[in-house]
Write an enzyme that holds these catalytic residues in place. Structure first.
Site, PDB file in Angstrom:
ATOM      1  CE  LYS A  59     -19.848 -43.414   0.885  1.00 39.02           C
ATOM      2  NZ  LYS A  59     -18.441 -43.742   1.157  1.00 39.02           N
ATOM      3  CE  LYS A 108     -13.764 -48.863   6.026  1.00 34.77           C
ATOM      4  NZ  LYS A 108     -12.953 -47.650   5.870  1.00 34.77           N
TER       5      LYS A 108
END
Length: 372
Positions: free
Chosen positions: A163, A267
């Site tokens: 991240k 997704k």
């Protein structure tokens, strides 16, 4: 066969630790789980884990939409006619993609069970028999991130996501520390979650970490800035992936026309179900784009839904990002999915292959169940 009842459960699942990215820092994952019943005795389950700032609706709005609008719209519908069910839900309430995804997965679970087939066979069949997972490394200090990545590597994981939070030097230090820790044993992806407000900073960061040989740079700039995303893509030496700017099929076409990405993230929860996800994958594939699939905070049911989709196309990068079960302390189904080794064999049992664990569902239920 007809849908005879819809049960809706709000779930709060404790996590193994705090998970931090550019937008979230949490150790409790809220979710919505549904169970559909039919007049022939078959049941199907689905779940979604909406996140504020990312999803089209929060957990409670999603549960309310299923209880009061979308669930009633499906009563009497044939669970084997997914497109008809999608039309019924869209007529009842436009939007609410997460709610529709949970219901769509439950319908597909019933359909696959009714023909005695694993869910991926309803989507055209598998081209992969083994599914790999992509480890999740939070926005932590370089030494912490390096230790986390090394731990995953030692357990057999071959890919990880690091991240970034929009701070060039700190983000670069984290990525480079991970590369030093794992050597060549893992591929590295970078996810900024829109954190770089300035294209110049995103490009500067990318150039700092090129030596770490990243596989991709995910959503470096805000979702509305497709021009900026395209500029980053043209300015750096490794692929750019679109995520937060991907909604429905129309958004994918805009990304393709703008030449804004090399890779697109899908997704099942965000795209509103299995069929729209698979259709968007086909469009991206036809345009020459690669794909990644996975919501990183799902329970076993939503993870399995994405496992089945990922198995149907070689355009998906091998390591999927549906790693919620690795982050959760428990689950509400049996058997729970064990991805501790970073890979699983593709399930071959009918449907999703899991059923609700009533005791655990009661343990983690946040608010009383609703039945329509």
């Amino acid at each position: 066969m007809k849908v005879s009842a819809v049960e809706v459960y709000r779930v709060d699942m404790p996590m193994k630790g705090f998970f931090k990215n550019a937008n979230h820092n949490h150790d409790l994952q809220p979710g919505v789980l549904v169970r559909l019943h039919t007049d022939e005795g078959l049941e199907g389950i689905g779940d979604v884990e909406p996140m504020s700032g990312y999803s089209s609706a929060g957990r409670d709005e999603t549960a309310d939409a299923i209880e009061h609008v979308l669930g009633p719209a499906l009563l009497g519908a044939d669970p084997r006619r997914a497109r008809r069910a999608a039309l019924l839900m869209e007529e009842a309430a436009p939007g609410f993609y997460e709610a529709k995804s949970a219901l769509d997965t439950a319908l597909a679970d019933i359909h696959a069970k009714s023909v005695g087939a694993p869910l991926h066979e309803l989507l055209g069949g598998a081209v992969r028999e083994e599914i790999f997972f992509n480890a999740w490394i939070g926005a932590n200090a370089p030494e912490v991130a390096a230790a986390e990545a090394l731990g995953f590597s030692e357990r057999g994981w071959t890919s990880c996501k690091v991240k970034a939070v929009g701070e060039v030097e700190a983000d670069a230090a984290r990525v480079l520390a991970v590369r030093e820790a794992v050597g060549g044993a893992m591929q590295i992806r970078i996810d900024a979650n829109e954190a770089y407000g300035r294209v110049e900073d995103a490009v500067a960061f990318a150039r700092e970490v090129e030596g770490a040989d990243p596989v991709l740079f995910e959503q470096p700039v805000p979702r509305e800035n497709l021009e900026g995303l395209a500029l980053v893509r043209r300015s750096i030496g490794f692929p750019v992936m679109a995520d937060e700017c991907v909604y429905g099929h129309d958004s994918l076409l805009k990304i393709i026309r703008a030449e804004a990405a090399d890779i697109v993230k899908l997704k099942v929860m965000k795209q509103g179900g299995l069929i729209p996800t698979r259709e968007m994958a086909s469009t991206a594939e036809a345009a020459g784009l690669r794909l990644v699939i996975g919501h990183g905070f799902g329970l076993t049911v939503s993870t399995l839904a994405e496992v089945h989709v990922a198995a149907t196309s070689t355009a998906f990068l091998p390591a999927i990002e549906s790693v919620g079960p690795e982050k959760m302390k428990d689950d509400v189904v049996a058997p729970a999915l064990d991805i501790g080794g970073g890979r699983i064999r593709l399930p071959q049992v009918p449907g999703l292959g899991v059923s609700l664990d009533e005791e655990k569902l009661e343990r983690y239920r946040a608010v009383g169940a609703a039945k329509v």
